[in-house]
Every structure is written in structure tokens, then in C-alpha cells.
Scaffold this active site. Structure first.
Site, mmCIF file in Angstrom:
data_model
loop_
_atom_site.group_PDB
_atom_site.id
_atom_site.type_symbol
_atom_site.label_atom_id
_atom_site.label_comp_id
_atom_site.label_asym_id
_atom_site.label_seq_id
_atom_site.Cartn_x
_atom_site.Cartn_y
_atom_site.Cartn_z
ATOM 1 N N LYS A 167 0.844 -1.203 0.000
ATOM 2 C CA LYS A 167 0.000 0.000 0.000
ATOM 3 C C LYS A 167 0.885 1.261 0.000
ATOM 4 C CE LYS A 167 -2.484 -1.633 3.575
ATOM 5 N NZ LYS A 167 -2.166 -3.077 3.635
ATOM 6 N N THR A 168 1.892 1.276 0.883
ATOM 7 C CA THR A 168 2.795 2.431 0.915
ATOM 8 C C THR A 168 3.549 2.538 -0.405
ATOM 9 O OG1 THR A 168 3.107 1.984 3.273
ATOM 10 C CG2 THR A 168 4.624 3.558 2.255
ATOM 11 N N ASP A 170 -1.247 6.317 6.668
ATOM 12 C CA ASP A 170 -1.319 4.890 6.955
ATOM 13 C C ASP A 170 -2.253 4.659 8.153
ATOM 14 O OD1 ASP A 170 -0.726 2.268 6.544
ATOM 15 O OD2 ASP A 170 1.304 2.347 7.358
ATOM 16 N N THR A 184 -5.757 -1.747 7.048
ATOM 17 C CA THR A 184 -5.953 -3.202 7.047
ATOM 18 C C THR A 184 -7.396 -3.506 7.432
ATOM 19 O OG1 THR A 184 -5.170 -3.181 9.323
ATOM 20 C CG2 THR A 184 -3.564 -3.784 7.636
ATOM 21 N N ARG A 209 6.583 -8.074 1.238
ATOM 22 C CA ARG A 209 7.448 -7.595 2.327
ATOM 23 C C ARG A 209 8.133 -8.780 3.006
ATOM 24 N NH1 ARG A 209 4.353 -4.582 6.838
ATOM 25 N NH2 ARG A 209 4.199 -2.932 5.287
#
Ligand code: ADE
Length: 366
Positions: free
Chosen positions: A95-96, A140, A189, A248
Site C-alpha cells: 500500500k505504501t 497509513d 488493514t 514484504r
């Protein structure tokens, strides 16, 4: 593109928000302070060199890329700010990274912060008044915004306007301050925890999915090239199998594999094969399907103490000494995705596949 993320402090120019002493529902004395001017160019440790920077380098998430690709092209040709974007899905799926890619593609800065850092009204006001036209503001964990911050965001998102309260009590007046057009990219999330007025103000709402093996293998191979590793295809596939569908984690596992290769090979430039991946990931207790110690503890507790369930989330969290929110957002999604765990109205249950993976006899006996 400049990346600026939360951290340091600097005074904003109060005149840009209509003069000193203005604040949204806050004491007159509150100054506008930018809580987030930490420039990644000066802080390379904050920037992950493995992140793709352009949409073409971003592997996977085909539907998301298609939707955003069209929106970027249309926005660029109209010379406007991109509509606000809400990205939701499990952690670690990019997402980032996608917010940074959006800024890069639009040729603007990306300012990064997270909702818990926006505790006081002046935190969010400081960020908003310091935006440049068409900047991306990435927030975020946006489901954790407090009510006051949310209410500041509504007119900011809808009309690029801040509604500030000047004075207190009977002398209080509202004053509107124009903002430059900007794009808010919110990440969460827990999309269901977002208030509907906030959710409704996003023009693009997109879910990030777990990655399939082919995409994960490509991500691992790309990262290996960037890290200067000689990684066999079969080794990349093995990392891809064990990374819980999450880039990640793939990159984290690859770094652990690199450590073992370094120690075994002396200079770290030896070829990395499947056996070396197996050795490195056994060392870190990551099994053949990517379950780690936390996953197995959860399944083991359910099987050993509750006959496989059903058990409520809070009971499980207490038994594991974990926080319920972490269990629900970090540990469970992958177990659900693998079909090892089921959420039922009466609680969590281990599935037959989960039992088999744990080497546990089936419910009807061995
Ligand atoms: N590294 C992490 N996520 C990635 C992605 N989606 N594509 C390419 N490289 C990545």
C-alpha cells in the site's frame, strides 16, 4: 519526487493558513505546526531500495494497476490532482509502495504519515497547509484517525478547504482557509472500521490481494538482482512459496537467506540454491508453506487445548499472550487464505487441511 515522512518538527508559515492563532476547534494559541517534514533524501534508512518506483516495475495486483494507470493518465492530461484513493488489505502487500509509485507517476511529492501521529488538530492542519499543488498525502492506518482529525479532513478532501475556529466560547467564529488541490491516499488493514462519511469521500477504493506464486517468484528474482545475489530460479520459487503471499515477507526472507549464503560462501557471492533457502528458512522456523512460529502456536493452541475449536478471538489472544488486533490483522488472514483456519459465528476453528499440515489426526480420528 521528494518523499517526506513523519518524524521531525518544523514551524509552518501560519500566514498560509490565514494568520497566526487559527486552529480547528482548538485553542486560539495553537500554532500551525507541521509534524512531518522528514525528508527521505536525508534519511536513506527510511527508504527501502527494493520498492518499485514506477507502475511498470510494480509486479502483480493487475486490477489495481489497471485502475490506477487509467486514473493517472486521465488526471495528468487534465492537469488535476488525482482523486483521493483508499487502499485496503492485509499488511505488507504494497500500500505504501503504491502511494509512492502514484506520486512518482504524477511527478509530485509524497508526504507520509500515519493516523496515530495525527493526534492533535494542529498535526493534520500543519500537513495540509504545507502541501504543494497535487501532492500526495499518504495516511497509513487511516482507520485510527480520531474524530476531530476526521472532521478536519472532510472539507479538506471535498472542497480543498479548512474550516478553522477562531476564538473560544461566545466569541468563537468559523473561518475557511483554502488549500491547494491534493490527493489523499489512505491505507488500512481494516476497511470496515472506517466511518462511512470518510470512506465515501474517496473516489477510488481498491483492495490489495495476496500475490500468487508466479508474481512472488518474479518479485524475489527482481530483489535478488537489486541485492546483487546469484539466486537460482528454484531458490526464488522456494522463497516465494514460504512468504505468505506477501512481498514484504519475501524480501525479508531473502535477506535472511543472503545472510546464510554470506556465512557459508565466505563472500556472499556464491550461488544460492533451493537447499540453501531450505537451511536458512528452517533456521528462522519458517516451514514449507510459509507458516512461522506464531502461526503454528495459534494452530497448536487451538488443537491441543480446544480440540480444534471453536474458540473466541479474545480467548485465543489471551492464551497466546498476543494482542487480539494483531492476531486478527496479522496472523489470521494468511491462515484463512491457506484454508487452515475458519472464522465461524462461534469462534475460530482449525480446518481439516490445518490439522493435516500440523500432523494432527483428523476430527474423526487417525
Ligand atoms: N517489491 C515489493 N513489492 C513489489 C512489487 N509489487 N513489485 C515489484 N517489487 C516489489
Amino acid at each position: 519526487m521528494a518523499i517526506i515522512s513523519s518524524g521531525g518538527k518544523a514551524s509552518a508559515d501560519p500566514s498560509s493558513a490565514g494568520g497566526a492563532g487559527l486552529s480547528p476547534v482548538a485553542p486560539v494559541s495553537a500554532r500551525l505546526v507541521d509534524p512531518a517534514p522528514l525528508d527521505a533524501a536525508d534519511h536513506p534508512e527510511r527508504v527501502d531500495g527494493l520498492r518499485p518506483r514506477r507502475l511498470d516495475d510494480y509486479i502483480g495486483q493487475k486490477d489495481l494497476k489497471q485502475v490506477l494507470g487509467i486514473a493517472i493518465e486521465a488526471t495528468r492530461s487534465r492537469n488535476e490532482a488525482l482523486d483521493h484513493v483508499l487502499l485496503y488489505g492485509p499488511p505488507g502487500l504494497g500500500k505504501t509502495t503504491m502511494a509512492l509509485v502514484l506520486a512518482e507517476e504524477l511527478g509530485v511529492r509524497c508526504r507520509i504519515t500515519s493516523a496515530p501521529a495525527l493526534e492533535r488538530p494542529r498535526d493534520i492542519v500543519g500537513l495540509l497547509v504545507n502541501l504543494q499543488p497535487r501532492d500526495v498525502l499518504f495516511i497509513d492506518e487511516i482507520h485510527r484517525l480520531n474524530r476531530v482529525a476526521e472532521e478536519i479532513l472532510y472539507p479538506a478532501m471535498e472542497d480543498f478547504r479548512l474550516d478553522l475556529t477562531v476564538g473560544q466560547g461566545t466569541t468563537a467564529r468559523t473561518r475557511s482557509v483554502p488549500l491547494v488541490p491534493f490527493t489523499l491516499v489512505g491505507a488500512t488493514t481494516k476497511a470496515g472500521s472506517l466511518s462511512s462519511p470518510l470512506r465515501d469521500r474517496f473516489g477510488l477504493i481498491q483492495r490489495l490481494e495476496f500475490y500468487d506464486l508466479v508474481d512472488l517468484q518474479a518479485i524475489v528474482e527482481r530483489a535478488a538482482v537489486l541485492l546483487g545475489l546469484d539466486l537460482r530460479r528454484e531458490a526464488a520459487l522456494e522463497v516465494a512459496r514460504r512468504c505468505r503471499g506477501t512481498p514484504r515477507i519475501a524480501n525479508r526472507l531473502l535477506r535472511r537467506v543472503r545472510d546464510v549464503a554470506w556465512v557459508r560462501g565466505g563472500d556472499g557471492h556464491g550461488c544460492i540454491d533451493g537447499a540453501l533457502v531450505e537451511e536458512a528458512l528452517q533456521l528462522h522456523r519458517v516451514d514449507g508453506r510459509g507458516l512461522d512460529a506464531s502461526d503454528r502456536r495459534l494452530l497448536h493452541l487451538l488443537l491441543e487445548q480446544y480440540g480444534g475449536g471453536p474458540v473466541g478471538l479474545e480467548t485465543l489472544a489471551a492464551g497466546l499472550g498476543e494482542d487480539a488486533a494483531t492476531l486478527e490483522t496479522v496472523v489470521e488472514p494468511f491462515l484463512l487464505q491457506m484454508g487452515f483456519l475458519q472464522r465461524t459465528p462461534r469462534g475460530r476453528m482449525v480446518t481439516e487441511a490445518g490439522r493435516a499440515h500440523m500432523g494432527w489426526p483428523g476430527e474423526s480420528g487417525p
